[in-house]
Scaffold this active site. Structure first.
Site, PDB file in Angstrom:
ATOM      1  N   PHE B 113       0.742  -1.163   0.013  1.00  0.00           N
ATOM      2  CA  PHE B 113       0.033   0.007   0.177  1.00  0.00           C
ATOM      3  C   PHE B 113       1.092   1.401  -0.087  1.00  0.00           C
ATOM      4  CE2 PHE B 113      -3.014   3.153   1.914  1.00  0.00           C
ATOM      5  CZ  PHE B 113      -3.840   2.935   0.878  1.00  0.00           C
ATOM      6  N   ASP B 184       2.576  -5.228   7.554  1.00  0.00           N
ATOM      7  CA  ASP B 184       1.388  -4.543   7.718  1.00  0.00           C
ATOM      8  C   ASP B 184      -0.006  -5.490   7.569  1.00  0.00           C
ATOM      9  OD1 ASP B 184      -1.047  -2.819   7.042  1.00  0.00           O
ATOM     10  OD2 ASP B 184       0.153  -1.511   5.740  1.00  0.00           O
ATOM     11  N   TYR B 209     -10.369   0.367  11.285  1.00  0.00           N
ATOM     12  CA  TYR B 209     -11.379   0.888  10.591  1.00  0.00           C
ATOM     13  C   TYR B 209     -11.924  -0.083   9.359  1.00  0.00           C
ATOM     14  CZ  TYR B 209      -7.764   3.173   7.478  1.00  0.00           C
ATOM     15  OH  TYR B 209      -6.899   3.622   6.702  1.00  0.00           O
ATOM     16  N   LYS B 210     -11.222  -1.076   8.923  1.00  0.00           N
ATOM     17  CA  LYS B 210     -11.482  -1.976   7.889  1.00  0.00           C
ATOM     18  C   LYS B 210     -12.372  -3.364   8.511  1.00  0.00           C
ATOM     19  CE  LYS B 210      -7.536  -0.634   5.245  1.00  0.00           C
ATOM     20  NZ  LYS B 210      -8.315  -0.171   4.039  1.00  0.00           N
ATOM     21  N   ARG B 357     -13.375  -4.187  -6.509  1.00  0.00           N
ATOM     22  CA  ARG B 357     -12.972  -4.794  -5.395  1.00  0.00           C
ATOM     23  C   ARG B 357     -14.146  -5.163  -4.597  1.00  0.00           C
ATOM     24  NH1 ARG B 357      -8.460  -2.551  -1.250  1.00  0.00           N
ATOM     25  NH2 ARG B 357     -10.295  -1.096  -0.925  1.00  0.00           N
TER      26      ARG B 357
END
Lengths: 398, 398
Positions: B113, B184, B209-210, B357
């Site tokens: 990312f 990560d 938050y995912k 996605r």
């Protein structure tokens, strides 16, 4: 004239509490529960991930930055919110060092808030060339600004004594020797008038959970002078600082010419909603009115304590022009005495080794609060209530 | 067996929405409004600054860290929450570099990312000795782990394709050449079983938050192996990492032997209260059950799209063992097609240049959601709804 009776009504302070610690953690605005409920139900719950666009979450770092920027004389587009003050100190000092690559001295003072010094220690540890952090006494800072100094990092208002640095003098001296200044405004914003633009300030950082009342751990902010922004490296170069965050480039390109480059990672939008509610209260407040009211209340506290509370000695400057918006007294039994005060609903705080600290916050503190607090304190001293065993045990956080 | 019908009931998802984007921003737990209202009214409003002690705000970084640590096989006392993932990447990589002072290569991959790479770029810019960041293709990472490498920084599950690195193999290879690994786990925690302890991991970071559903910009976390913690420099050495924060020493002394040294500044307690409510949902969840359910749902999506949606090609590994918990498809008109899907209540997202996605989140996604989503997508393709002009304009955040 600012209507301080009206702003007082905008806070939800429990009955029986005289809150003289808004310089540590501001009380809850009455609007906070609705603000966050609206964020939860109308934004996160309903918009889900679309909220980044439809509710403008993506730009709130900037819009909130502009709103609080008004309180420090910062032009629009020069301030962003997010992250903690510690992180912002690191970012500002690292950026300031890069502007003076041949200099090796960071000047602070021994009265600075420790986390500022700790973060600089961490930063220096990352550098392979040797930097030196100098911490003279606060009153000697001006004399230590020499051509060796890369940047001056000082807190405008001392967290213990309330002593105020002369911002204009420090900036002028620093600029005259080719250095910059990083101001920590933690005890300035919402406490006293600050004029970033008028003083030609370079960098400033601060938090919003003290005089701005955004709640425990509310977002910090960073100001960078517009004249510097294009030269300033973000250092903590997260994707929110990128020229095109959603291009997902592998290489970092800081947002050109904009304060956006000082944004870092994905900020807490819940915390932003509380900050928004807190800033609403400031909309009608004139900072000169606030300053006059702060001095009036501070003087009432000092004269009351001097008249009725033997044993306590003023640890803040006597001249109001030299103070921020809190007042400190030395007292040998300060810790226990503060616990006794808190037990009677007068909430201030204690700072080692012997400082009793009282925040003066015109938005919600009345003259009657001050006179009542003085009377309660006087009574504790007369009765020696502070000797009670329950007031001796140390809490984790004082 | 984990009761996923029950966990689904714990989310407040608007009627008519099939939410396949929990890998970007999780939906709101029904308990969130009460949790934060309780924080506001019973804690901040009532306790004011005393909440740092009476409501244990000061230690919530740790107690929440331990609660989410269970989901990644981290022993108690090895994980803290707070700050953003970008900041945690910086902190972890900086700490890892200090463990290999004579090496100059940071190994990542071209699928990482971007903010991870950007933060390392910023870190390298602070170092005066030259570091090199290598970003081979993800499948070549293992071959690039050599004795030049100080640390390997990779995201376990690729944010676009969902491809999963072999954590055990990378750690073994890195340790065999004297390097560490920084994981990560942004797309791993709450998505797949992770075993920090069992794999002998060194460092990990991630966001909540995912898949953990703590709300936009919810707190990040950092894990440090207990065997390393005493050698690890916090680097971002804020006052919450100090051995005695309230002694207000001028010099930083990291909390000895404890993960507390990776805490930084004053964290948002409002954001913590939302994370606490989100973690409550995980209490009854077994990660192996979650994995089985994730694969079942993912396979249903893939086979449905393959059967009914010509033009879309799978961009994720076909073997479920090689995937995390989202599925990506390539489609030339992916952006417009995703907008058309969202307009019909099926929320996934788009990643440039051509990736559609879909997050697979067993806590709230049912098999019926998947079959309905496939039917709606198939209809959009048949009707060429994506050609509608309203679906062509690019939003700020995609």
């Amino acid at each position: 004239m600012t209507d301080f009776a009206k702003t007082r009504q905008m806070f939800d302070i429990p009955p029986g509490v005289i809150y003289l610690n808004g310089n540590s953690l501001g009380p809850m605005p009455k609007a906070a529960p609705n603000a966050i409920n609206s964020f939860l139900m109308d934004e996160w719950r309903t918009e889900l991930v679309r909220g980044w666009n439809t509710k403008n979450w993506f730009m709130q770092s900037n819009t909130l930055g502009d709103r609080l920027g008004r309180l420090i004389g910062a032009p629009a587009g020069s301030t962003v919110v997010g992250d903690t003050l510690s992180i912002r100190v690191f970012q500002a000092v690292a950026a300031a060092l890069a502007l003076a690559p041949d200099r090796r001295v960071i000047l602070s003072d021994s009265g600075n808030f420790p986390t500022d010094l700790y973060m600089v220690e961490g930063l220096m540890g990352l550098r392979d060339v040797g930097y030196e952090l100098r911490t003279p006494a606060p009153e000697d800072v001006l004399d230590h600004i020499t051509e060796e100094v890369a940047t001056v990092m000082v807190t405008e208002v001392d967290y213990r004594s309330g002593r105020k640095h002369d911002m204009q003098a420090i900036i002028k001296k620093a600029h005259s020797v080719g250095a910059t200044v990083v101001w920590d405004l933690a005890h300035s914003i919402g406490a006293i008038p600050v004029d970033m633009y008028g003083t030609n300030a370079d960098f400033a950082v601060g938090c919003t959970y003290k005089f701005l009342n955004s709640g425990p751990g509310g977002p910090a902010f960073i100001y960078v002078a517009p004249r510097l922004i294009d030269q300033v490296a973000p250092v903590l170069s997260g994707w929110f600082a990128h020229e095109a965050p959603f291009a997902f480039d592998l290489n970092f390109r800081p947002m050109p010419g904009k304060i956006d480059r000082m944004r870092i990672g994905t900020p807490s939008i819940a915390a932003f909603s509380l900050l928004g509610a807190a800033l609403d209260i400031w909309d009608g407040v004139d900072m000169l009115d606030l300053r006059a009211r702060s001095i009036e209340l501070s003087e009432a506290l000092i004269s009351g304590v001097e008249a009725k509370c033997p044993g306590l000695t003023l640890a803040s400057p006597r001249d109001p022009e030299q103070r921020g918006s809190h007042v400190a007294f030395k007292f040998e039994h300060g810790y226990a005495c503060m616990q006794a005060l808190i037990a009677q609903g007068v909430i201030g705080d204690f700072r080692a080794p012997n400082i009793m600290r009282f925040g003066i916050t015109p938005l919600f503190t009345s003259l009657e609060d001050i006179t009542q607090a003085v009377d309660i304190l006087a009574n504790i001293l007369t009765e020696k209530t502070w000797q009670n065993p329950e007031f001796q045990s140390k809490a984790l956080v004082t």
